[in-house]
Design a protein around this motif. Structure first.
Motif, PDB file in Angstrom:
ATOM      1  N   ASN A 240      37.969  78.105  -8.957  1.00 30.01           N
ATOM      2  CA  ASN A 240      38.423  79.480  -9.151  1.00 30.01           C
ATOM      3  C   ASN A 240      39.720  79.517  -9.975  1.00 30.01           C
ATOM      4  OD1 ASN A 240      38.970  82.168  -8.958  1.00 30.01           O
ATOM      5  ND2 ASN A 240      39.350  82.193  -6.754  1.00 30.01           N
ATOM      6  N   ASP A 241      40.711  78.711  -9.572  1.00 25.84           N
ATOM      7  CA  ASP A 241      42.019  78.798 -10.231  1.00 25.84           C
ATOM      8  C   ASP A 241      42.039  78.127 -11.606  1.00 25.84           C
ATOM      9  OD1 ASP A 241      42.832  80.140  -8.036  1.00 25.84           O
ATOM     10  OD2 ASP A 241      43.968  78.496  -7.147  1.00 25.84           O
ATOM     11  N   SER A 242      41.214  77.124 -11.813  1.00 25.87           N
ATOM     12  CA  SER A 242      41.225  76.395 -13.099  1.00 25.87           C
ATOM     13  C   SER A 242      40.976  77.313 -14.279  1.00 25.87           C
ATOM     14  CB  SER A 242      40.137  75.321 -13.115  1.00 25.87           C
ATOM     15  OG  SER A 242      40.480  74.269 -12.290  1.00 25.87           O
ATOM     16  N   ARG A 243      40.214  78.378 -14.028  1.00 27.53           N
ATOM     17  CA  ARG A 243      39.869  79.294 -15.129  1.00 27.53           C
ATOM     18  C   ARG A 243      41.094  79.750 -15.905  1.00 27.53           C
ATOM     19  NH1 ARG A 243      36.593  83.959 -12.309  1.00 27.53           N
ATOM     20  NH2 ARG A 243      38.173  83.669 -10.697  1.00 27.53           N
ATOM     21  N   ASN A 244      42.208  79.922 -15.189  1.00 28.06           N
ATOM     22  CA  ASN A 244      43.419  80.447 -15.827  1.00 28.06           C
ATOM     23  C   ASN A 244      44.247  79.372 -16.516  1.00 28.06           C
ATOM     24  OD1 ASN A 244      42.736  82.920 -14.670  1.00 28.06           O
ATOM     25  ND2 ASN A 244      43.665  82.275 -12.724  1.00 28.06           N
ATOM     26  N   TYR A 245      43.816  78.117 -16.421  1.00 31.82           N
ATOM     27  CA  TYR A 245      44.643  77.021 -16.935  1.00 31.82           C
ATOM     28  C   TYR A 245      43.918  76.177 -17.973  1.00 31.82           C
ATOM     29  CZ  TYR A 245      47.868  77.961 -13.079  1.00 31.82           C
ATOM     30  OH  TYR A 245      48.760  78.544 -12.219  1.00 31.82           O
ATOM     31  N   LEU A 246      42.775  76.635 -18.434  1.00 30.22           N
ATOM     32  CA  LEU A 246      42.008  75.827 -19.401  1.00 30.22           C
ATOM     33  C   LEU A 246      41.889  76.555 -20.735  1.00 30.22           C
ATOM     34  CD1 LEU A 246      39.051  74.493 -17.202  1.00 30.22           C
ATOM     35  CD2 LEU A 246      40.693  73.069 -18.439  1.00 30.22           C
ATOM     36  N   LYS A 247      42.052  75.789 -21.824  1.00 29.43           N
ATOM     37  CA  LYS A 247      41.782  76.353 -23.154  1.00 29.43           C
ATOM     38  C   LYS A 247      40.296  76.642 -23.267  1.00 29.43           C
ATOM     39  CE  LYS A 247      45.104  73.796 -25.905  1.00 29.43           C
ATOM     40  NZ  LYS A 247      45.224  72.519 -26.608  1.00 29.43           N
ATOM     41  N   LYS A 269      29.227  78.046 -11.855  1.00 33.21           N
ATOM     42  CA  LYS A 269      28.548  79.170 -12.511  1.00 33.21           C
ATOM     43  C   LYS A 269      29.167  80.496 -12.049  1.00 33.21           C
ATOM     44  CE  LYS A 269      24.037  80.794 -13.667  1.00 33.21           C
ATOM     45  NZ  LYS A 269      22.930  81.333 -12.912  1.00 33.21           N
ATOM     46  N   GLU A 270      29.333  80.583 -10.731  1.00 33.51           N
ATOM     47  CA  GLU A 270      29.886  81.812 -10.148  1.00 33.51           C
ATOM     48  C   GLU A 270      31.239  82.166 -10.771  1.00 33.51           C
ATOM     49  OE1 GLU A 270      30.017  81.493  -5.870  1.00 33.51           O
ATOM     50  OE2 GLU A 270      31.522  83.093  -5.710  1.00 33.51           O
ATOM     51  N   TYR A 271      32.044  81.142 -11.096  1.00 31.33           N
ATOM     52  CA  TYR A 271      33.389  81.418 -11.606  1.00 31.33           C
ATOM     53  C   TYR A 271      33.453  81.340 -13.134  1.00 31.33           C
ATOM     54  CZ  TYR A 271      34.898  81.405  -6.776  1.00 31.33           C
ATOM     55  OH  TYR A 271      35.055  81.701  -5.450  1.00 31.33           O
ATOM     56  N   GLY A 272      32.307  81.394 -13.793  1.00 30.11           N
ATOM     57  CA  GLY A 272      32.314  81.586 -15.250  1.00 30.11           C
ATOM     58  C   GLY A 272      32.212  80.325 -16.094  1.00 30.11           C
ATOM     59  N   PHE A 273      31.988  79.171 -15.480  1.00 24.80           N
ATOM     60  CA  PHE A 273      31.818  77.960 -16.284  1.00 24.80           C
ATOM     61  C   PHE A 273      30.381  77.867 -16.779  1.00 24.80           C
ATOM     62  CE2 PHE A 273      35.654  77.122 -13.983  1.00 24.80           C
ATOM     63  CZ  PHE A 273      36.401  76.318 -14.815  1.00 24.80           C
ATOM     64  N   ARG A 274      30.200  77.114 -17.872  1.00 23.52           N
ATOM     65  CA  ARG A 274      28.867  76.951 -18.461  1.00 23.52           C
ATOM     66  C   ARG A 274      28.606  75.478 -18.761  1.00 23.52           C
ATOM     67  NH1 ARG A 274      28.461  80.860 -16.303  1.00 23.52           N
ATOM     68  NH2 ARG A 274      28.151  82.970 -17.039  1.00 23.52           N
ATOM     69  N   ASP A 286      24.658  61.363  -7.086  1.00 20.72           N
ATOM     70  CA  ASP A 286      25.478  62.353  -7.770  1.00 20.72           C
ATOM     71  C   ASP A 286      26.938  62.191  -7.339  1.00 20.72           C
ATOM     72  OD1 ASP A 286      23.213  63.382  -8.920  1.00 20.72           O
ATOM     73  OD2 ASP A 286      22.963  64.968  -7.420  1.00 20.72           O
ATOM     74  N   ARG A 287      27.852  62.149  -8.312  1.00 22.92           N
ATOM     75  CA  ARG A 287      29.247  61.909  -7.928  1.00 22.92           C
ATOM     76  C   ARG A 287      30.255  62.772  -8.665  1.00 22.92           C
ATOM     77  NH1 ARG A 287      30.754  60.641  -3.501  1.00 22.92           N
ATOM     78  NH2 ARG A 287      29.299  58.897  -3.382  1.00 22.92           N
ATOM     79  N   VAL A 288      29.970  63.081  -9.934  1.00 24.23           N
ATOM     80  CA  VAL A 288      30.921  63.885 -10.715  1.00 24.23           C
ATOM     81  C   VAL A 288      30.172  65.048 -11.342  1.00 24.23           C
ATOM     82  CG1 VAL A 288      32.374  63.898 -12.795  1.00 24.23           C
ATOM     83  CG2 VAL A 288      32.460  61.941 -11.233  1.00 24.23           C
ATOM     84  N   SER A 289      30.714  66.248 -11.183  1.00 24.01           N
ATOM     85  CA  SER A 289      30.130  67.398 -11.880  1.00 24.01           C
ATOM     86  C   SER A 289      31.171  68.035 -12.756  1.00 24.01           C
ATOM     87  CB  SER A 289      29.569  68.423 -10.902  1.00 24.01           C
ATOM     88  OG  SER A 289      28.380  67.917 -10.312  1.00 24.01           O
ATOM     89  N   MET A 290      30.699  68.631 -13.852  1.00 20.75           N
ATOM     90  CA  MET A 290      31.640  69.261 -14.790  1.00 20.75           C
ATOM     91  C   MET A 290      31.061  70.558 -15.328  1.00 20.75           C
ATOM     92  SD  MET A 290      31.195  66.550 -17.875  1.00 20.75           S
ATOM     93  CE  MET A 290      30.784  65.140 -16.862  1.00 20.75           C
ATOM     94  N   GLY A 291      31.963  71.412 -15.756  1.00 17.46           N
ATOM     95  CA  GLY A 291      31.550  72.659 -16.396  1.00 17.46           C
ATOM     96  C   GLY A 291      32.541  72.975 -17.493  1.00 17.46           C
ATOM     97  N   GLN A 292      32.063  73.738 -18.485  1.00 17.19           N
ATOM     98  CA  GLN A 292      32.907  74.046 -19.647  1.00 17.19           C
ATOM     99  C   GLN A 292      33.353  75.498 -19.573  1.00 17.19           C
ATOM    100  OE1 GLN A 292      30.803  73.589 -23.351  1.00 17.19           O
ATOM    101  NE2 GLN A 292      32.681  73.011 -24.447  1.00 17.19           N
ATOM    102  N   MET A 293      34.613  75.723 -19.886  1.00 22.71           N
ATOM    103  CA  MET A 293      35.156  77.065 -19.893  1.00 22.71           C
ATOM    104  C   MET A 293      34.963  77.631 -21.286  1.00 22.71           C
ATOM    105  SD  MET A 293      37.075  78.890 -17.710  1.00 22.71           S
ATOM    106  CE  MET A 293      35.751  80.001 -17.890  1.00 22.71           C
ATOM    107  N   LEU A 294      34.163  78.672 -21.424  1.00 18.99           N
ATOM    108  CA  LEU A 294      33.891  79.174 -22.789  1.00 18.99           C
ATOM    109  C   LEU A 294      34.797  80.348 -23.137  1.00 18.99           C
ATOM    110  CD1 LEU A 294      30.040  78.774 -22.949  1.00 18.99           C
ATOM    111  CD2 LEU A 294      31.791  77.282 -23.876  1.00 18.99           C
TER     112      LEU A 294
END
Ligand code: GLN
Length: 294
Positions: A240-247, A269-274, A286-294
């Motif tokens: 949730n909070d990362s959204r405000n700190y990523l380019k 997905k819920e917090y806007g990552f793709r 499964d050990r690491v998951s990632m999402g991209q901030m668009l």
């Protein structure tokens, strides 16, 4: 004990740990590490460089000094009670260095090196980048990234002042100038940068997880291991909070439990990552998951 050779010490160690009923599938390795630790700590002050496992194999007939025997027997006693080897020696190998650890930090796991690999893979090359490692503990992830990418500025945070002490001391021993530390409960005190990557190995074990009874975790900081919401509370907050700190276009990467990938994708997905992806560790879980901030 009057005389004890390297070979005898290892045999004696294995016997003692077996007699204590220690549940470890690495008894011999445990004894070798504890013996080396004893030899390296209780050597004459002017003695050459650190002894390694190769040295042990090369000199099975070498006799230990009485201080070394004492140190080794004391370590075996602690190990017999289940104390993890890394907390007895105060060190753990991670990436390509040896890190100081304490009961205020988790013992870095080999599977966490996967998170470092994923981070290095996604960090843009040939451009100065800012990376944030949340809940750094001993500093393992942040230090590995800082050492591989001297052009990156790494910020490592932890809510525990004691853990940060350990991480700072590791950064000093490794002489890594491109890492800074910040005491922060997740994002509470993180400066409002736009980071190029955020990584974290947060607590993700549910408090009622039966695996918690295992040897190592009994001795580790519960706040570094456990999270509510079935182990997902810290992960949710970080996402949730990362959204405000990523380019825009950059990635958030999280280590998580082997049954949590789907839930973590859902939260991302819920917090806007793709472009979510999950990577399996060496045990093929499964050990690491990632999402991209668009
Ligand atoms: N991977 C660790 C374990 O299984 C847990 C680490 C964590 O909660 N971040 O013990």
């Amino acid at each position: 004990m009057e005389k004890l050779t390297v070979q005898q010490a290892i045999k004696l160690g294995i016997e003692q740990l077996q007699q204590a009923g220690l549940d470890s599938d690495t008894l011999k390795l445990d004894c070798e590490i504890l013996l080396l630790d004893a030899m390296n700590h209780s050597s004459a002050p002017n003695s050459q460089q650190k002894k390694t496992k190769t040295w042990l194999l090369t000199w099975p007939e070498h006799a230990l000094s009485s201080a070394q025997i004492q140190h080794y027997l004391d370590s075996l006693k602690q190990r017999a009670q289940g104390r993890p080897v890394a907390y007895i020696t105060g060190t753990k190998d991670f990436w390509d260095f040896s890190l100081k650890v304490s009961p205020d930090t988790l013992i870095p796991r080999p599977e966490t090196e996967l998170l470092v690999e994923c981070a290095l893979d996604k960090l843009p090359l040939h451009t100065p980048v800012k990376v944030l490692d949340l809940g750094t503990g001993s500093g393992a992830i942040a230090l590995a990234i800082a050492s591989e990418r001297p052009d990156a500025e790494v910020l490592a945070s932890d809510a525990s002042a004691q853990a940060l002490e350990v991480a700072r001391s590791n950064a000093e021993s490794l002489q890594l100038p491109n890492i800074q530390f910040c005491r922060s409960d997740w994002f509470e005190n993180i400066p409002e940068y736009q980071f190029d990557l955020i990584v974290s190995n947060p607590p993700y074990i549910a408090p009622d997880d039966p695996l918690l009874e295992t040897n190592v975790q009994r001795f580790e900081s519960q706040s570094a291991l456990l999270a509510d919401e079935n182990g997902l509370a810290a992960i949710r907050q970080i996402i949730n909070d990362s959204r405000n700190y990523l380019k825009p276009g950059t990635w958030l990467m999280l280590e998580h439990g082997y049954t949590q990938a789907e839930a973590v994708h859902g939260l991302l997905k819920e917090y806007g990552f793709r472009n979510m992806r999950t990577v399996k560790d060496l045990n093929r879980v499964d050990r690491v998951s990632m999402g991209q901030m668009l």
